[in-house]
Motif scaffolding. Sequence first.
Motif, PDB file in Angstrom:
ATOM      1  N   ASP A   6       1.994   3.308  -9.596  1.00  0.00           N
ATOM      2  CA  ASP A   6       0.957   2.958  -8.530  1.00  0.00           C
ATOM      3  C   ASP A   6      -0.302   3.104  -8.523  1.00  0.00           C
ATOM      4  O   ASP A   6      -0.638   3.684  -8.339  1.00  0.00           O
ATOM      5  CB  ASP A   6       1.477   4.273  -7.670  1.00  0.00           C
ATOM      6  CG  ASP A   6       1.052   3.627  -6.227  1.00  0.00           C
ATOM      7  OD1 ASP A   6       1.142   2.033  -5.689  1.00  0.00           O
ATOM      8  OD2 ASP A   6       1.108   4.445  -4.719  1.00  0.00           O
ATOM      9  N   THR A  26       3.339  -0.707  -8.186  1.00  0.00           N
ATOM     10  CA  THR A  26       2.691  -1.411  -6.754  1.00  0.00           C
ATOM     11  C   THR A  26       1.979  -1.267  -6.604  1.00  0.00           C
ATOM     12  O   THR A  26       0.468  -0.698  -7.404  1.00  0.00           O
ATOM     13  CB  THR A  26       3.123  -0.545  -6.222  1.00  0.00           C
ATOM     14  OG1 THR A  26       2.879   1.358  -6.753  1.00  0.00           O
ATOM     15  CG2 THR A  26       5.215  -0.111  -5.833  1.00  0.00           C
ATOM     16  N   ASN A  28      -1.914  -2.167  -3.289  1.00  0.00           N
ATOM     17  CA  ASN A  28      -2.018  -1.878  -1.922  1.00  0.00           C
ATOM     18  C   ASN A  28      -3.702  -2.793  -2.193  1.00  0.00           C
ATOM     19  O   ASN A  28      -3.809  -2.941  -2.518  1.00  0.00           O
ATOM     20  CB  ASN A  28      -0.627  -1.389  -1.071  1.00  0.00           C
ATOM     21  CG  ASN A  28      -2.557   0.017  -1.707  1.00  0.00           C
ATOM     22  OD1 ASN A  28      -3.560  -0.040  -1.561  1.00  0.00           O
ATOM     23  ND2 ASN A  28      -1.299   1.726  -1.512  1.00  0.00           N
ATOM     24  N   LYS A  83       4.735  -7.585  -0.763  1.00  0.00           N
ATOM     25  CA  LYS A  83       4.538  -7.031  -0.294  1.00  0.00           C
ATOM     26  C   LYS A  83       4.268  -7.264   1.171  1.00  0.00           C
ATOM     27  O   LYS A  83       2.771  -7.815   1.593  1.00  0.00           O
ATOM     28  CB  LYS A  83       3.562  -5.715  -1.015  1.00  0.00           C
ATOM     29  CG  LYS A  83       4.213  -4.728  -0.977  1.00  0.00           C
ATOM     30  CD  LYS A  83       3.510  -3.312  -1.678  1.00  0.00           C
ATOM     31  CE  LYS A  83       3.619  -2.232  -2.132  1.00  0.00           C
ATOM     32  NZ  LYS A  83       2.745  -1.358  -2.023  1.00  0.00           N
ATOM     33  N   SER A 127       9.713   0.468   1.112  1.00  0.00           N
ATOM     34  CA  SER A 127       8.982   1.971   0.357  1.00  0.00           C
ATOM     35  C   SER A 127       8.876   1.962   1.434  1.00  0.00           C
ATOM     36  O   SER A 127       8.239   1.843   1.930  1.00  0.00           O
ATOM     37  CB  SER A 127       7.576   0.443   0.220  1.00  0.00           C
ATOM     38  OG  SER A 127       8.087   0.123  -1.246  1.00  0.00           O
ATOM     39  N   PHE A 129       7.277   5.808   3.275  1.00  0.00           N
ATOM     40  CA  PHE A 129       5.791   6.384   2.280  1.00  0.00           C
ATOM     41  C   PHE A 129       6.445   7.933   2.391  1.00  0.00           C
ATOM     42  O   PHE A 129       6.050   8.684   3.935  1.00  0.00           O
ATOM     43  CB  PHE A 129       4.407   6.257   3.053  1.00  0.00           C
ATOM     44  CG  PHE A 129       4.335   4.951   2.873  1.00  0.00           C
ATOM     45  CD1 PHE A 129       4.885   3.517   1.903  1.00  0.00           C
ATOM     46  CD2 PHE A 129       3.263   4.445   2.336  1.00  0.00           C
ATOM     47  CE1 PHE A 129       4.472   2.625   1.572  1.00  0.00           C
ATOM     48  CE2 PHE A 129       2.379   3.639   2.072  1.00  0.00           C
ATOM     49  CZ  PHE A 129       2.993   2.215   1.480  1.00  0.00           C
ATOM     50  N   ARG A 132       2.369  10.535   3.098  1.00  0.00           N
ATOM     51  CA  ARG A 132       2.192  10.121   4.203  1.00  0.00           C
ATOM     52  C   ARG A 132       3.097  11.083   4.943  1.00  0.00           C
ATOM     53  O   ARG A 132       2.772  11.697   6.078  1.00  0.00           O
ATOM     54  CB  ARG A 132       1.701   8.794   4.530  1.00  0.00           C
ATOM     55  CG  ARG A 132       1.054   7.819   3.743  1.00  0.00           C
ATOM     56  CD  ARG A 132       0.564   6.855   4.305  1.00  0.00           C
ATOM     57  NE  ARG A 132      -0.329   6.152   3.296  1.00  0.00           N
ATOM     58  CZ  ARG A 132      -1.051   5.091   3.359  1.00  0.00           C
ATOM     59  NH1 ARG A 132      -1.220   4.059   4.601  1.00  0.00           N
ATOM     60  NH2 ARG A 132      -1.506   4.443   2.553  1.00  0.00           N
ATOM     61  N   ALA A 163       7.742   5.580  -2.158  1.00  0.00           N
ATOM     62  CA  ALA A 163       6.735   5.536  -1.947  1.00  0.00           C
ATOM     63  C   ALA A 163       5.988   6.226  -2.005  1.00  0.00           C
ATOM     64  O   ALA A 163       6.282   7.117  -0.884  1.00  0.00           O
ATOM     65  CB  ALA A 163       5.608   3.651  -1.345  1.00  0.00           C
ATOM     66  N   SER A 164       4.413   7.177  -1.477  1.00  0.00           N
ATOM     67  CA  SER A 164       3.405   7.164  -1.741  1.00  0.00           C
ATOM     68  C   SER A 164       3.918   8.816  -1.611  1.00  0.00           C
ATOM     69  O   SER A 164       3.981   9.964  -1.583  1.00  0.00           O
ATOM     70  CB  SER A 164       3.167   7.654   0.314  1.00  0.00           C
ATOM     71  OG  SER A 164       2.443   8.691   0.641  1.00  0.00           O
ATOM     72  N   ARG A 166       2.605  12.162  -3.753  1.00  0.00           N
ATOM     73  CA  ARG A 166       1.588  12.632  -4.460  1.00  0.00           C
ATOM     74  C   ARG A 166       2.258  13.501  -5.737  1.00  0.00           C
ATOM     75  O   ARG A 166       0.722  13.839  -6.304  1.00  0.00           O
ATOM     76  CB  ARG A 166       1.158  13.217  -3.078  1.00  0.00           C
ATOM     77  CG  ARG A 166       1.637  12.770  -1.757  1.00  0.00           C
ATOM     78  CD  ARG A 166      -0.409  12.022  -1.693  1.00  0.00           C
ATOM     79  NE  ARG A 166      -0.188  11.039  -0.887  1.00  0.00           N
ATOM     80  CZ  ARG A 166      -0.056  11.366   0.385  1.00  0.00           C
ATOM     81  NH1 ARG A 166       0.163  12.788   0.763  1.00  0.00           N
ATOM     82  NH2 ARG A 166      -0.361   9.958   0.954  1.00  0.00           N
ATOM     83  N   THR A 183       7.396   4.870  -7.221  1.00  0.00           N
ATOM     84  CA  THR A 183       6.553   4.460  -7.892  1.00  0.00           C
ATOM     85  C   THR A 183       5.554   5.721  -7.514  1.00  0.00           C
ATOM     86  O   THR A 183       4.676   6.152  -6.826  1.00  0.00           O
ATOM     87  CB  THR A 183       5.881   2.924  -6.871  1.00  0.00           C
ATOM     88  OG1 THR A 183       5.106   3.011  -7.470  1.00  0.00           O
ATOM     89  CG2 THR A 183       5.520   3.414  -5.270  1.00  0.00           C
TER      90      THR A 183
HETATM   91  C1  E4P Z   1       2.401   1.597  -2.698  1.00  0.00           C
HETATM   92  O1  E4P Z   1       3.956   1.276  -2.833  1.00  0.00           O
HETATM   93  C2  E4P Z   1       1.917   2.926  -1.786  1.00  0.00           C
HETATM   94  O2  E4P Z   1       1.158   1.400  -1.300  1.00  0.00           O
HETATM   95  C3  E4P Z   1       1.460   3.710  -2.069  1.00  0.00           C
HETATM   96  O3  E4P Z   1       2.838   4.615  -3.189  1.00  0.00           O
HETATM   97  C4  E4P Z   1       0.653   4.823  -0.837  1.00  0.00           C
HETATM   98  O4  E4P Z   1       0.655   5.719  -1.132  1.00  0.00           O
HETATM   99  P1  E4P Z   1      -0.446   6.710  -0.440  1.00  0.00           P
HETATM  100  O5  E4P Z   1      -0.177   7.116   0.819  1.00  0.00           O
HETATM  101  O6  E4P Z   1      -0.874   8.082  -1.112  1.00  0.00           O
HETATM  102  O7  E4P Z   1      -1.353   5.776  -0.270  1.00  0.00           O
END
Ligand code: E4P
Length: 217
Positions: A6, A26, A28, A83, A127, A129, A132, A163-164, A166, A183
Amino acid sequence: MKIFADTANLQDLEELMSWGAIDGVTTNPTLLSREPGDPLETLKKICELVQGPVSAEVVSTDWQGMVKEGKKLAQLDDHIVVKIPMTVDGLKATRILTAEGIRVNMTLIFTPTQALLAAKAGATYLSPFIGRLDDISSYGMDLIADIMTILDNYDYDVEVLVASVRHPMHVLEAAKIGAPIVTVPPKVLRQLIHHPLTDIGLKKFLEDWKKVGKEIR
Ligand code: E4P
């Protein structure tokens, strides 16, 4: 399990690709905004390096603009996956792009029913998240489990792309519930490798071998 990186950072990607564990990338708009130079050129270089699916996001919010940008992004390289954000216009654009053979990664998914609609519109990747959601005291991994249950019930040709992410526990939990793709930012990928007992063990092995006084040739 497929692991995507990512990031849009070329130095990180060059290093990560040498590990032999990365299947795709990935990006963004935020990640691309942190890199120098023309973002479309950066995407092309990422595709050359990775030779796997590389997600590149549209920035229009109306379906016509999304379709136009999606086609432009898809022309950059065969590895590009467009995306598209999870909105009504995003669904319309997804249906049109996928009908033309362009793969779509539907992004900013926060509920199982958003994922269901994205699958129905023809997205190749979903995807959700999770970080978040964790940020607002909602258990992100529950969303992954719910989406996977829904997809098990039916026959959509789609993959969940967690995704997202951490921290390493997100990767572990995603793997334990059988998520097909995760990712992961470079920092977390590095955290997956390091363990103090590995370092201590290696130090001791090397100290003991030094006593032998022999080189391996
Ligand atoms: C990937 O596809 C996302 O854009 C990404 O994982 C977002 O991550 P974040 O919430 O840490 O910004």
